[in-house]
Design a protein around this motif. Structure first.
Motif, PDB file in Angstrom:
ATOM      1  N   SER A   1     -17.904   6.692  12.107  1.00 22.75           N
ATOM      2  CA  SER A   1     -18.282   5.758  11.039  1.00 22.75           C
ATOM      3  C   SER A   1     -18.773   6.543   9.819  1.00 22.75           C
ATOM      4  CB  SER A   1     -19.360   4.803  11.530  1.00 22.75           C
ATOM      5  OG  SER A   1     -20.511   5.526  11.868  1.00 22.75           O
TER       6      SER A   1
ATOM      7  N   GLU B   1     -11.817   0.203  -3.951  1.00 23.67           N
ATOM      8  CA  GLU B   1     -11.316   1.577  -3.821  1.00 23.67           C
ATOM      9  C   GLU B   1     -12.471   2.565  -3.749  1.00 23.67           C
ATOM     10  OE1 GLU B   1      -7.121   1.470  -6.211  1.00 23.67           O
ATOM     11  OE2 GLU B   1      -8.941   1.224  -7.372  1.00 23.67           O
TER      12      GLU B   1
ATOM     13  N   SER C   1       0.836  -1.180   0.000  1.00 27.36           N
ATOM     14  CA  SER C   1       0.000   0.000   0.000  1.00 27.36           C
ATOM     15  C   SER C   1       0.874   1.234   0.000  1.00 27.36           C
ATOM     16  CB  SER C   1      -0.880  -0.055   1.246  1.00 27.36           C
ATOM     17  OG  SER C   1      -1.891   0.871   1.159  1.00 27.36           O
TER      18      SER C   1
ATOM     19  N   VAL D   1      -6.465   8.138  -0.923  1.00 26.20           N
ATOM     20  CA  VAL D   1      -5.288   9.019  -1.005  1.00 26.20           C
ATOM     21  C   VAL D   1      -4.486   8.750  -2.273  1.00 26.20           C
ATOM     22  CG1 VAL D   1      -5.067   9.421   1.478  1.00 26.20           C
ATOM     23  CG2 VAL D   1      -3.964   7.425   0.480  1.00 26.20           C
ATOM     24  N   ALA D   2      -5.135   8.082  -3.238  1.00 20.78           N
ATOM     25  CA  ALA D   2      -4.451   7.838  -4.513  1.00 20.78           C
ATOM     26  C   ALA D   2      -4.298   9.167  -5.243  1.00 20.78           C
ATOM     27  CB  ALA D   2      -5.270   6.871  -5.350  1.00 20.78           C
TER      28      ALA D   2
ATOM     29  N   SER E   1     -11.662   6.075   2.720  1.00 23.24           N
ATOM     30  CA  SER E   1     -10.713   7.140   2.366  1.00 23.24           C
ATOM     31  C   SER E   1     -10.077   6.845   1.014  1.00 23.24           C
ATOM     32  CB  SER E   1      -9.626   7.235   3.439  1.00 23.24           C
ATOM     33  OG  SER E   1      -8.866   6.052   3.445  1.00 23.24           O
TER      34      SER E   1
ATOM     35  N   THR F   1      -7.792   9.668   6.234  1.00 25.56           N
ATOM     36  CA  THR F   1      -7.447   8.342   6.758  1.00 25.56           C
ATOM     37  C   THR F   1      -7.473   8.407   8.286  1.00 25.56           C
ATOM     38  OG1 THR F   1      -5.117   8.863   6.809  1.00 25.56           O
ATOM     39  CG2 THR F   1      -5.943   7.854   4.778  1.00 25.56           C
ATOM     40  N   ARG F   2      -7.457   7.248   8.919  1.00 30.31           N
ATOM     41  CA  ARG F   2      -7.478   7.237  10.392  1.00 30.31           C
ATOM     42  C   ARG F   2      -6.289   8.022  10.965  1.00 30.31           C
ATOM     43  NH1 ARG F   2      -9.221   2.124   9.285  1.00 30.31           N
ATOM     44  NH2 ARG F   2      -7.121   1.290   9.364  1.00 30.31           N
ATOM     45  N   THR F   3      -5.137   7.863  10.302  1.00 27.27           N
ATOM     46  CA  THR F   3      -3.942   8.563  10.762  1.00 27.27           C
ATOM     47  C   THR F   3      -4.119  10.065  10.608  1.00 27.27           C
ATOM     48  OG1 THR F   3      -2.815   6.700   9.766  1.00 27.27           O
ATOM     49  CG2 THR F   3      -1.417   8.466  10.596  1.00 27.27           C
TER      50      THR F   3
ATOM     51  N   HIS G   1     -14.274   2.218  -0.365  1.00 29.71           N
ATOM     52  CA  HIS G   1     -13.501   2.446   0.845  1.00 29.71           C
ATOM     53  C   HIS G   1     -13.715   3.855   1.381  1.00 29.71           C
ATOM     54  CE1 HIS G   1     -10.311   2.167   3.765  1.00 29.71           C
ATOM     55  NE2 HIS G   1     -10.400   0.870   3.600  1.00 29.71           N
TER      56      HIS G   1
ATOM     57  N   ARG H   1     -11.835   8.533  13.982  1.00 27.05           N
ATOM     58  CA  ARG H   1     -12.706   8.852  12.847  1.00 27.05           C
ATOM     59  C   ARG H   1     -14.074   8.183  13.004  1.00 27.05           C
ATOM     60  NH1 ARG H   1     -10.444   6.746   7.376  1.00 27.05           N
ATOM     61  NH2 ARG H   1     -11.263   4.811   8.217  1.00 27.05           N
TER      62      ARG H   1
ATOM     63  N   VAL I   1       1.883   5.199   0.055  1.00 33.63           N
ATOM     64  CA  VAL I   1       1.414   6.265   0.951  1.00 33.63           C
ATOM     65  C   VAL I   1       0.403   7.154   0.229  1.00 33.63           C
ATOM     66  CG1 VAL I   1       2.144   8.276   2.278  1.00 33.63           C
ATOM     67  CG2 VAL I   1       3.546   6.211   2.240  1.00 33.63           C
TER      68      VAL I   1
END
Lengths: 254, 493
Positions: free
Chosen positions: A85, A46, A24, A53-54, A51, A121-123, A49, A83, A26
Motif C-alpha cells: 500500500s 492523476e 487508458s 506512466v504518462a 502510479s 504499476t501493479r504489472t 494516484h 505492490r 500504455v
C-alpha cells in the motif's frame, strides 16, 4: 470458449465498449523515467494516484511535479509479490537530496514544497520493477487553481524564480514570496545562547543574519525579530515604507 | 394510444422543465464519474480545489489517461453516455460529453416509459394516465431526477427499472417468445447498470419462468407443454450467464476495495465482538485478533500490514461474506436497520444539486418536485413501514393474480405488483451484502425508486381487486350480448 466469446461480444455491446479501447494509454514505463523529468497532472486523480506512466513534459511547460530522486525499494517491502500500500512505500523517499537538488545554500530555506512518491504499476511491480519515483510538488498559488509551475526546480534557489518556494508573509498570513507580501523570512533564524536576551540583542542578531541574506547593507530595509523561545527568534525582513512586492530580497540570485 | 402519447409527452415535458427551468440541477459526483467516463478518454472540467460532492459540473472534455489512472467501471450507463457523446454537438453543449445532454435523453425516455405504462395499464383513460403519471412523478422527484444530469450509473438503472415494469406488464398479458425476449433484453440492460443490480436476476428469472408460452390449441400433450417452457428456461440461463459475466468483468481491485469497505465499514463498525465475527468470516484466531485490534470500529478502512492484507484478500470473498450473513442473524438485523434507514432518507443528501454558478451554498439540494420526498417523512419516522408496504403490495398483487375471471391486462398488474417487492428484496439484500452501511442511501437508490412505485402499484392492484368483488349477473357476461346492452358498458367497466 465459444460461449465466452459470445458473452464478451454481448456485454461489450451492452456496455458500449466501443468507446473504451481509448480509455487508458500504455504510457511510458516507470523504469524509463529520469531525475529532472517534469510531470503534468491536470486532473487531481492523476496526482493522487499511486502510479504515473504518462510521458514527461519539458520543465518549461506547465507541470505539477518534478522528479528529484529515483530510488530502489529494498528489504521486506521489495520482497512482496504484490505492490504494497502507498502509505508504507511513501516513507522510502529520502528528503535529504531535496536541498542539493534545489540548489539551496545555507541561507536558503525552501517552503511549501511537498514530496510525492510514484510507484511502479501493479504489472510493473509483478514483473520485478522496484524503482520508486520521488517527485517534488509545488502547490498552486491560488487554492482554486491546478498547481502548475513553468520553471525547473533543479537549482531554483539560486534564481529569481525561487520566489515560488520561499517563505514570505502578508501581515500575519504566511504566503510564498511569489504572492504579494510585505515581509520575507530570513534564514537562518537568530540564535542567542545567553540568558535574559533583550529585544535589542535579538534585533542585532537578526540584522547580522539579514545582511548575510541580502548580501549587502540593509538600506531601506527593516528587520523584525519575533522570539520563538528564550534562545531563538524568527527574523522578518521588510521595506521601511511597508511596500508589498512579489519579489525576493535574497541577494546574489541569477 | 392517444392517452399514452399525450401522457408520455406531458411527462417528458415535465422532466425537461424540472431539470432545466431556472438553471440545470443534477447530482454531484464524488469520483465515481471519473471511473465511468475515463473509459471514453474524458475528464470532468472542474476547478482543481473544489470538492466534487459540493457542486454539479456537467462538462466532460477529452483527456488522455495513462496506465492505472483509468480502470473503467463497466456499466450499461456507458451506452447512454455514448449516445450523449454522439449528439452533444447537436445539442449545442460544450465539451465532448455534457450531463445536461444526458438529462435531455433521460427526460425523453421517462416520457417513453410513462407512455408505455399508460398504454399497458388497465382501466379507463384517466385511470391509466393517473397511475402512469404517479410513476412519472417518482422519476421527477428530487430524490431521483437529479441523477439524470450526473455521471452516475443510476440513470440507466432507474430507466431500466421503468422499462422493466412496462415489459413485465406486457408479458403479464400473455407469454410469447417476443415478450419474453423483450423482458430479457430490458433486464440485461438494467442488470448491467451496477454491480448490485445483478440481484435482479432472481425476479427476472421468476418472471421468465412464471408461465409457459401460450400454446396453440391443436398442439397438446406433455412434450408440447415442456416445449412451451423452453424459451423461458433458455432466456433465464442467458440472463444468469450475462449477469455472471457482468460481475466477472468488473475490475478486481474495485471489488476488493468494496469488500474491505464492507468489512471495516459495516461488519466491524461499532462491534465489540469484532475478533469473534472475523473468525466467523473465516480468519484464524490470531489474524482475527490482529485485525480487530487495528480496526477503530468507527467504519474507517484501515491499511493492513502485508501479511494480514494477503490473508484478508484470500479470506474475504463474496461467498465468505454471504456465508457470514447467513450464519449471523444479528448482523443481518443490524444491516437491515441501516438499509431501512437508508431508504427512509431517500435522497443522497451529501451530494449537491446545483452548478457553482447557480449561487447556492456548497452541497445545497434542490426540491423542485418533492411529492414522494414529502410522503417519505412517514418512512423516515418509521422505517419498518417500508417492509409493511412491500408485503402489502405483494399480497395485493397475489390477490389479483389469484382472482379468477380477470382479463389478462388486469391480471398483469397483480403479476407486476408481486414481482416488484421481490425485486426490492433481492436488490436490498445485494446492496447490504456488497456495500453495507456506508453511503447506503445512495446505493439503495434503485430500491427506493422501486419502493416508491409500490404506492401506485398497490393502489392499482387494490382497485383491480375490488373491481372484481362486485358480482355480476351471468347475463351480463353472456356471449353474444351486444355491447350497447351491457348496463356497465357506459361506466367503462
Amino acid at each position: 470458449m465459444a460461449l465466452r466469446v459470445v458473452l464478451a461480444y454481448l456485454m461489450a455491446g451492452l456496455t458500449a465498449s466501443c468507446g473504451l479501447p481509448q480509455a487508458s494509454a500504455v504510457g511510458r514505463p516507470s523504469s524509463t523515467m529520469a531525475v529532472g523529468s517534469c510531470h503534468r497532472m491536470s486532473q487531481p486523480e492523476e496526482l493522487y494516484h499511486v502510479s504515473d506512466v504518462a510521458p514527461p513534459v519539458p520543465c518549461t511547460h506547465p507541470h505539477q511535479t518534478e522528479t528529484y530522486l529515483l530510488t530502489k525499494v529494498s528489504g521486506s517491502l521489495a520482497a512482496e509479490p504484490v505492490r504494497p500500500s502507498p502509505d508504507r512505500l511513501r516513507a522510502a523517499c529520502d528528503y535529504r537530496p531535496v536541498r542539493p537538488y534545489l540548489g539551496a545554500r545555507a541561507r536558503d530555506a525552501q517552503w511549501g514544497i511537498e514530496i510525492w512518491a510514484k510507484f511502479p504499476t501493479r504489472t510493473e511491480w509483478a514483473a520485478g520493477n522496484r524503482i520508486l519515483r520521488c517527485d517534488l510538488f509545488v502547490p498552486a498559488l491560488n487554492p482554486d487553481d491546478a498547481p502548475e509551475v513553468t520553471t525547473p526546480l533543479r537549482g531554483i534557489m539560486g534564481t529569481r524564480q525561487s520566489v515560488a518556494v520561499r517563505r514570505c508573509r502578508l501581515e500575519t498570513q504566511d504566503v510564498v514570496c511569489a504572492l504579494p507580501h510585505d515581509q520575507e523570512w530570513v534564514e537562518p533564524p537568530a540564535y542567542l545562547y545567553t540568558e535574559d536576551n533583550t529585544k535589542r540583542q535579538w534585533r542585532r542578531q537578526c540584522r547580522v543574519n539579514a545582511r548575510a541574506y541580502t548580501g549587502g547593507p540593509l538600506a531601506g530595509l527593516n528587520v523584525t525579530p519575533v522570539p520563538i523561545n528564550d534562545h531563538q527568534a524568527e527574523c522578518w525582513l521588510r521595506h521601511e515604507d511597508g511596500a508589498v512586492t512579489t519579489t525576493t530580497l535574497r541577494g546574489g540570485l541569477r | 394510444m392517444k392517452t399514452a402519447v399525450v401522457t408520455g409527452l406531458l411527462w417528458a415535458g415535465v422532466m425537461l422543465a424540472r431539470l432545466f427551468t431556472g438553471g440545470p440541477v443534477g447530482v454531484a459526483d464524488q469520483g465515481g464519474g471519473q471511473k465511468l467516463l475515463c473509459g471514453f478518454g474524458l475528464a470532468n472540467s472542474r476547478p482543481w480545489g473544489v470538492d466534487g460532492a459540493d457542486y454539479v459540473f456537467t462538462t466532460w472534455e477529452s483527456h488522455p489517461w495513462f496506465g492505472e489512472t483509468c480502470e473503467p467501471y463497466r456499466s450499461t450507463q456507458l451506452a447512454m453516455i455514448w449516445l450523449e457523446k454522439s449528439i452533444n454537438r447537436l445539442l449545442w453543449l460544450p465539451g465532448d460529453v455534457d450531463t445536461r445532454g444526458l438529462g435531455v435523453i433521460c427526460a425523453i425516455l421517462v416520457g417513453v416509459i410513462v407512455a408505455l405504462l399508460a398504454g399497458l395499464l388497465p382501466g379507463r383513460w384517466w385511470i391509466r394516465a393517473a397511475v402512469a403519471s404517479t410513476i412519472g412523478l417518482v422519476y421527477a422527484d428530487a430524490a431521483f431526477a437529479g441523477f439524470f444530469v450526473s455521471p452516475h450509473t443510476e440513470p440507466v438503472a432507474l430507466l431500466g427499472a421503468g422499462f422493466l415494469l412496462a415489459a413485465l406488464l406486457w408479458l403479464g398479458r400473455g407469454v410469447t417468445v417476443l415478450r419474453l425476449s423483450l423482458v430479457t433484453a430490458v433486464a440485461l440492460v438494467t442488470i448491467g447498470a451496477q454491480v448490485q443490480t445483478v440481484a435482479l436476476v432472481v425476479p427476472v428469472c421468476l418472471a421468465l419462468l412464471w408461465r409457459p408460452v401460450r400454446g396453440q390449441r391443436w398442439r397438446r400433450g406433455a412434450w408440447w407443454t415442456a416445449l412451451r417452457r423452453t424459451p423461458g428456461i433458455v432466456l433465464s440461463l442467458a440472463v444468469i450467464a450475462m449477469a455472471s459475466f457482468h460481475l466477472a468483468s468488473q475490475p478486481e481491485r474495485q471489488m476488493a476495495a468494496a469488500r474491505q469497505a464492507l468489512v471495516f465499514g459495516s461488519i466491524l463498525y461499532d462491534n465489540p465482538g469484532a475478533a469473534k465475527d472475523l473468525q466467523g468470516l473465516g480468519f484464524d484466531p490470531q489474524a482475527a485478533l490482529a485485525i480487530s485490534e487495528l480496526s477503530d470500529g468507527d467504519g474507517t478502512v484501515i491499511s493492513l500490514p502485508p501479511a494480514l492484507n494477503a490473508v484478508f484478500n484470500a479470506t474475504v470473498t463474496n461467498t465468505a461474506i454471504a456465508r457470514f450473513y447467513l450464519s449471523h442473524p444479528a448482523h443481518v438485523i443490524r444491516a437491515l436497520g441501516w438499509g431501512l434507514e437508508g431508504i427512509g432518507r431517500l435522497s443522497a443528501d451529501h451530494l449537491g444539486s446545483y452548478p457553482p454558478e447557480a449561487g447556492h451554498h456548497p452541497g445545497a439540494r434542490e426540491h423542485r418536485i418533492a411529492v414522494y420526498s414529502w410522503l417519505w417523512g412517514t418512512f423516515r419516522a418509521a422505517p419498518a413501514l417500508l417492509v409493511i408496504l412491500w408485503i402489502v403490495t405483494f399480497a395485493a398483487g397475489r390477490s389479483v393474480t389469484r382472482r379468477r375471471g380477470l382479463r389478462p391486462r388486469r391480471k398483469a398488474v397483480g403479476t407486476v405488483a408481486m414481482l416488484v417487492p421481490v425485486m426490492i428484496v433481492a436488490q436490498f439484500a445485494a446492496v447490504l451484502v456488497s456495500a453495507g452501511r456506508v453511503e447506503s442511501t445512495h446505493h439503495l437508490t434503485v430500491v427506493s425508486f422501486l419502493t416508491a412505485t409500490c404506492i401506485p402499484l398497490l393502489c392499482l392492484s387494490l382497485w383491480v381487486r375490488l373491481q372484481g368483488v362486485r358480482p355480476r349477473p351471468h347475463w351480463q357476461k353472456a356471449p353474444g350480448m351486444p355491447e350497447n346492452r351491457r348496463p356497465l358498458a357506459s361506466a367503462g367497466v
